[in-house]
Design a protein around this motif. Sequence first.
Motif, short mmCIF file in Angstrom:
data_model
loop_
_atom_site.label_atom_id
_atom_site.label_comp_id
_atom_site.label_asym_id
_atom_site.label_seq_id
_atom_site.Cartn_x
_atom_site.Cartn_y
_atom_site.Cartn_z
N MET A 12 35.55 -20.28 17.35
CA MET A 12 34.18 -20.14 17.78
C MET A 12 33.67 -21.47 18.27
SD MET A 12 30.73 -19.15 16.08
CE MET A 12 29.59 -20.17 16.93
N GLY A 13 32.62 -21.48 18.98
CA GLY A 13 32.02 -22.71 19.42
C GLY A 13 32.18 -22.94 20.91
N VAL A 14 33.17 -22.34 21.56
CA VAL A 14 33.38 -22.55 22.97
C VAL A 14 32.28 -21.90 23.79
CG1 VAL A 14 34.91 -22.04 24.89
CG2 VAL A 14 35.86 -22.79 22.73
N SER A 15 31.93 -20.68 23.46
CA SER A 15 30.97 -19.94 24.26
C SER A 15 29.53 -20.25 23.90
CB SER A 15 31.20 -18.44 24.10
OG SER A 15 30.88 -18.05 22.78
N GLY A 16 29.29 -20.86 22.74
CA GLY A 16 27.94 -21.12 22.30
C GLY A 16 27.29 -19.93 21.62
N ARG A 17 27.98 -18.80 21.56
CA ARG A 17 27.44 -17.63 20.88
C ARG A 17 27.66 -17.78 19.39
NH1 ARG A 17 30.70 -13.04 23.63
NH2 ARG A 17 31.12 -12.90 21.43
N LEU A 18 26.77 -17.18 18.62
CA LEU A 18 26.89 -17.21 17.17
C LEU A 18 27.70 -16.02 16.70
CD1 LEU A 18 23.26 -18.12 16.19
CD2 LEU A 18 25.21 -19.63 16.41
N PRO A 19 28.46 -16.18 15.60
CA PRO A 19 29.15 -15.02 15.05
C PRO A 19 28.13 -14.07 14.43
CG PRO A 19 29.41 -16.89 13.59
CD PRO A 19 28.69 -17.37 14.82
N VAL A 20 28.48 -12.80 14.41
CA VAL A 20 27.63 -11.80 13.78
C VAL A 20 28.08 -11.69 12.34
CG1 VAL A 20 26.95 -9.39 13.79
CG2 VAL A 20 27.37 -10.58 15.96
N MET A 21 27.15 -11.85 11.38
CA MET A 21 27.49 -11.79 9.97
C MET A 21 26.81 -10.62 9.29
SD MET A 21 27.53 -15.52 8.41
CE MET A 21 28.16 -16.90 9.27
N THR A 22 27.55 -9.98 8.42
CA THR A 22 27.00 -8.93 7.59
C THR A 22 27.27 -9.30 6.14
OG1 THR A 22 27.53 -7.30 9.28
CG2 THR A 22 27.06 -6.46 7.07
N ASP A 23 26.25 -9.37 5.32
CA ASP A 23 26.38 -9.71 3.91
C ASP A 23 26.54 -8.42 3.13
OD1 ASP A 23 26.24 -10.71 1.36
OD2 ASP A 23 24.43 -11.90 1.72
N PHE A 24 27.66 -8.28 2.39
CA PHE A 24 27.90 -7.08 1.61
C PHE A 24 27.08 -7.05 0.33
CE2 PHE A 24 32.03 -7.32 3.92
CZ PHE A 24 31.84 -6.18 4.68
N GLY A 25 26.55 -8.21 -0.06
CA GLY A 25 25.68 -8.26 -1.22
C GLY A 25 26.40 -8.35 -2.56
N PHE A 58 29.87 -10.37 -4.65
CA PHE A 58 30.98 -11.31 -4.68
C PHE A 58 30.94 -12.33 -3.54
CE2 PHE A 58 32.80 -7.34 -6.50
CZ PHE A 58 32.80 -7.75 -7.81
N GLY A 59 29.80 -12.48 -2.86
CA GLY A 59 29.70 -13.44 -1.77
C GLY A 59 30.52 -13.08 -0.54
N LEU A 60 30.89 -11.81 -0.41
CA LEU A 60 31.71 -11.39 0.73
C LEU A 60 30.83 -11.09 1.93
CD1 LEU A 60 34.26 -9.04 -1.03
CD2 LEU A 60 34.54 -11.45 -0.44
N LYS A 110 34.66 -15.27 2.24
CA LYS A 110 34.09 -15.48 0.91
C LYS A 110 33.13 -16.66 0.99
CE LYS A 110 33.86 -15.66 -3.68
NZ LYS A 110 32.56 -15.42 -4.17
N TRP A 111 31.83 -16.36 0.89
CA TRP A 111 30.79 -17.39 0.95
C TRP A 111 30.79 -18.16 -0.34
CZ3 TRP A 111 29.27 -17.74 5.72
CH2 TRP A 111 28.20 -18.56 6.04
N PHE A 112 30.71 -19.48 -0.28
CA PHE A 112 30.73 -20.33 -1.48
C PHE A 112 29.33 -20.47 -2.06
CE2 PHE A 112 34.31 -22.57 0.89
CZ PHE A 112 35.30 -21.88 0.22
N ALA A 166 32.20 -21.21 3.78
CA ALA A 166 32.98 -20.05 3.38
C ALA A 166 34.44 -20.25 3.74
CB ALA A 166 32.44 -18.79 4.07
N ARG A 167 35.28 -19.41 3.15
CA ARG A 167 36.71 -19.38 3.43
C ARG A 167 37.06 -18.02 4.00
NH1 ARG A 167 40.92 -17.69 -0.16
NH2 ARG A 167 39.32 -17.59 -1.74
N VAL A 168 37.85 -18.01 5.06
CA VAL A 168 38.29 -16.74 5.65
C VAL A 168 39.36 -16.14 4.74
CG1 VAL A 168 39.41 -15.64 7.62
CG2 VAL A 168 37.72 -17.45 8.00
N LEU A 169 39.16 -14.87 4.35
CA LEU A 169 40.12 -14.18 3.50
C LEU A 169 41.13 -13.39 4.32
CD1 LEU A 169 37.68 -12.85 0.76
CD2 LEU A 169 39.10 -14.91 0.68
N LEU A 170 40.63 -12.64 5.29
CA LEU A 170 41.53 -11.80 6.09
C LEU A 170 40.82 -11.26 7.31
CD1 LEU A 170 40.73 -8.51 5.46
CD2 LEU A 170 41.67 -9.21 3.28
N ARG A 171 41.62 -10.74 8.24
CA ARG A 171 41.07 -10.09 9.42
C ARG A 171 40.93 -8.61 9.09
NH1 ARG A 171 43.66 -11.85 14.49
NH2 ARG A 171 45.49 -11.58 13.23
N ILE A 172 39.72 -8.08 9.25
CA ILE A 172 39.46 -6.66 9.00
C ILE A 172 39.85 -5.84 10.22
CG2 ILE A 172 37.67 -4.93 8.59
CD1 ILE A 172 36.07 -7.10 7.13
#
Length: 127
Positions: free
Chosen positions: A1-14, A16-18, A41-43, A111-117
């Motif tokens: 990320m960062g090349v296009s200047g767009r922000l990632p879309v985040m969804t908080d599961f509410g 375990f910080g996922l 996993k959000w710290f 955060a740390r990336v856990l896996l690709r969904i």
Amino acid sequence: MGVSGRLPVMTDFGFFGLRRVEVAGDSMAPTYFNGDILLVKWFDAVPSELPLTTVVVIEREEMPGVFFIKRIQKSHSGAYWVEGDNRDPEIEKRVNDSRTWGYIPAAEIRARVLLRIRKTSGQKPRQ
């Protein structure tokens, strides 16, 4: 990320910080492509030591609300050198990572990336 200047879309599961994050940009190709969905996993507090090669979500202190997905390449005295995986010279000219910033403080790792969904099917990185 960062090349296009767009922000990632985040969804908080509410729990375990996922959170779910959509990759925006090409700096992490070929590992992750624009549009891939990642589980992170959000710290609550940044771990004292993160292993090299860990893929993390970064929020720079001077850029609140802007998140970058990068890989830890080096660590030194509580700071980290992070880079995108894409080695295309045209992409490298436009990336936002430690090649521009230098070492970043551990506090900027959110955060740390856990896996690709979900993988973007057959899509090549944008040029």
